[in-house]
Enzyme design. Structure first.
Site, PDB file in Angstrom:
ATOM      1  N   GLY A 180       0.846  -1.188   0.000  1.00 41.06           N
ATOM      2  CA  GLY A 180       0.000   0.000   0.000  1.00 41.06           C
ATOM      3  C   GLY A 180       0.879   1.234   0.000  1.00 41.06           C
ATOM      4  N   GLN A 185       3.116   9.769   1.326  1.00 40.13           N
ATOM      5  CA  GLN A 185       4.406   9.065   1.263  1.00 40.13           C
ATOM      6  C   GLN A 185       5.209   9.426   0.014  1.00 40.13           C
ATOM      7  OE1 GLN A 185       2.398   5.110   2.247  1.00 40.13           O
ATOM      8  NE2 GLN A 185       4.398   4.912   3.221  1.00 40.13           N
ATOM      9  N   LEU A 196       6.576   1.719   4.496  1.00 39.78           N
ATOM     10  CA  LEU A 196       7.662   2.106   3.589  1.00 39.78           C
ATOM     11  C   LEU A 196       8.315   3.420   4.032  1.00 39.78           C
ATOM     12  CD1 LEU A 196       6.061   1.218   0.132  1.00 39.78           C
ATOM     13  CD2 LEU A 196       7.790  -0.074   1.416  1.00 39.78           C
ATOM     14  N   HIS A 246      -4.256   1.179   7.682  1.00 36.01           N
ATOM     15  CA  HIS A 246      -2.927   1.807   7.654  1.00 36.01           C
ATOM     16  C   HIS A 246      -2.904   2.981   6.661  1.00 36.01           C
ATOM     17  CE1 HIS A 246       1.645   1.278   7.800  1.00 36.01           C
ATOM     18  NE2 HIS A 246       1.483   2.089   6.762  1.00 36.01           N
ATOM     19  N   GLU A 247      -3.443   2.759   5.465  1.00 38.95           N
ATOM     20  CA  GLU A 247      -3.365   3.790   4.418  1.00 38.95           C
ATOM     21  C   GLU A 247      -4.333   4.942   4.679  1.00 38.95           C
ATOM     22  OE1 GLU A 247      -0.844   3.628   2.576  1.00 38.95           O
ATOM     23  OE2 GLU A 247      -0.366   1.551   3.042  1.00 38.95           O
ATOM     24  N   HIS A 301      -2.655   7.197   6.973  1.00 35.63           N
ATOM     25  CA  HIS A 301      -1.683   8.059   6.273  1.00 35.63           C
ATOM     26  C   HIS A 301      -2.368   9.287   5.679  1.00 35.63           C
ATOM     27  CE1 HIS A 301       2.285   6.256   6.208  1.00 35.63           C
ATOM     28  NE2 HIS A 301       1.865   5.096   5.721  1.00 35.63           N
TER      29      HIS A 301
HETATM   30 ZN    ZN Z   1       2.793   3.282   5.735  1.00 38.92          ZN
END
Ligand code: ZN
Length: 177
Positions: free
Chosen positions: A46, A51, A93, A134-135, A138
């Site tokens: 993802g 990011q 990441l 999780h995304e 973000h």
């Molecule tokens: Zn992440």
């Protein structure tokens, strides 16, 4: 166009809640393509716009189980709490090389929009449920280490900071050669 640079912990853009996607146009489709390419290259399952340095409520994903990839704009996650929680190692990441056991809802309902602006509603469990949580975090400026309890978060930050020190020490040695 192509691979984008992945921002890492300490970059302030990771802490920004993105603005909502409101233009579902060729520029958005290109961005989603580039984000997928960046995610596959990393490799990851993802990737959110923050990011790659964009304060925007958009993420791409592919759990790698053959169900394929997707892109979600303006995501909202509803935790289906009656299904309980699962604690599993999670990574990011933007915090490369570090994995910490993280509790997440076992099942969620995701709503948002696809790249044409059409409404999406999907329920997910397993890895996909974890990715969606999780995304979506973000896109709101939140990182998975924020989901750890205070003691675990302190230990995680100490480990991450020690890693950065190691990296500097290695670079220092390299420069002296
Ligand atoms: Zn992440």
């Amino acid at each position: 166009m192509g691979k984008l640079q992945i921002r890492v912990l300490g970059d302030p853009v990771l802490r920004e809640r993105g603005r909502d996607v409101d233009a579902f146009d060729a520029a958005l489709w290109r961005l989603a393509d580039d984000m997928l390419e960046t995610m596959y290259d990393a490799p990851g399952v993802g990737l959110a716009a923050q990011q790659v340095g964009l304060s925007l409520r958009l993420f791409v994903y592919d759990p790698g189980d053959g169900t394929g990839s997707g892109a979600v704009a303006n995501p909202e996650v509803t935790l289906l709490e009656e299904e309980g929680e699962i604690e599993q190692d999670e990574g990011c990441l933007s915090i490369p090389g570090h994995y910490f056991p993280t509790r997440r809802a076992a099942r969620v309902r995701l709503s948002g929009q696809d790249l044409d602006g059409r409404p999406i509603v999907a329920e997910a469990d397993g890895l996909l449920a974890r990715i969606f949580q999780h995304e979506t975090d973000h896109t709101n400026g939140m990182l998975f280490i924020d989901r750890l309890d205070p003691d675990a978060r302190r230990a995680a930050m100490a480990q991450i900071n020690a890693g950065e020190l190691d990296l500097r020490a290695l670079k220092g040695r390299g420069a002296g050669d």
